[in-house]
Design an enzyme around this catalytic site. Structure first.
Site: not given
Length: 212
Positions: A13, A103, A33, A16, A100
């Site tokens: 959060g 977290g 992703k 990113k 990506e």
């Protein structure tokens, strides 16, 4: 050789995904992703497609799409899915690829493997996103130590948030890390605003280098 860059963060959060969207646009590249947890709201890939202004087809399908917004290992278990890290193979593309993570570095993919283990195997240059707010010094220095312990190439830090000059300087000096730039919080957050902010704060050439 085609440039491939991993974008990871010190926590969840922190912005990113917005940074990854901006970087994909800045490099006129592709976005991937590997593992998406949570499908009820806008996914990270959908955010990037909306904000990056990339041509159709530049946002690649996720390797795993998991229903619940939980850590990938738990979301996969609840979905009856086994995440196999070995199957997260890097795609071959005709341009820069922004990958990506989910977290932070220690987020588990399953009960044996964390994201940092996959990054170590890939040996791709990493951009560590860090917020500028209180608590970031501890999280960022721990993340830098974890990357270096595993000899993972590090391009540098991308700060996200309002300028905190002493905090940013402390991380740069104590972490012995290059600061690539700082992406401010944008309101409104539009493709045009993100593109302008990335071009003002970052140099595309810095992301094309291979860390020594």
């Amino acid at each position: 050789m085609t440039v491939q860059v991993v974008v990871t963060g010190t926590d969840t959060g922190i912005g990113k995904t917005v940074f990854a969207a901006g970087l994909a646009g800045l490099l006129d590249g592709f976005y991937w992703k590997p593992v998406q947890s949570g499908l009820d709201e806008e996914t990270d890939s959908e955010v990037v497609a909306r904000l990056s202004d990339l041509p159709s087809g530049r946002v690649l399908p996720e390797g795993y799409r998991l229903k619940r917004p939980l850590s990938p290992h738990r979301s996969a278990e609840l979905d009856g899915v086994a995440i196999e890290a070995a199957k997260l193979s890097l795609p071959e593309l005709p341009g820069p690829l922004i990958i990506e993570g989910a977290g932070g570095l220690m987020v588990p993919l399953n009960r044996q493997t964390r994201f940092i283990d996959v990054f170590q195997k890939w040996q791709l240059p990493v951009v560590l996103c860090a917020r500028t707010a209180l608590g970031t010094i501890n999280h960022t220095l721990l993340s830098l130590e974890a990357l270096r312990t595993r000899s993972i190439p590090l391009l540098g830090i991308a700060f996200i948030g309002e300028e905190m000059a002493d905090t940013q300087r402390t991380i740069a000096e104590m972490g012995k890390v290059r600061v690539l730039g700082r992406l401010p919080r944008l309101d409104p957050l539009t493709p045009e605003a993100l593109c302008a902010a990335m071009r003002a704060a970052f140099s595309a050439a810095d992301f094309m280098e291979i860390p020594q």
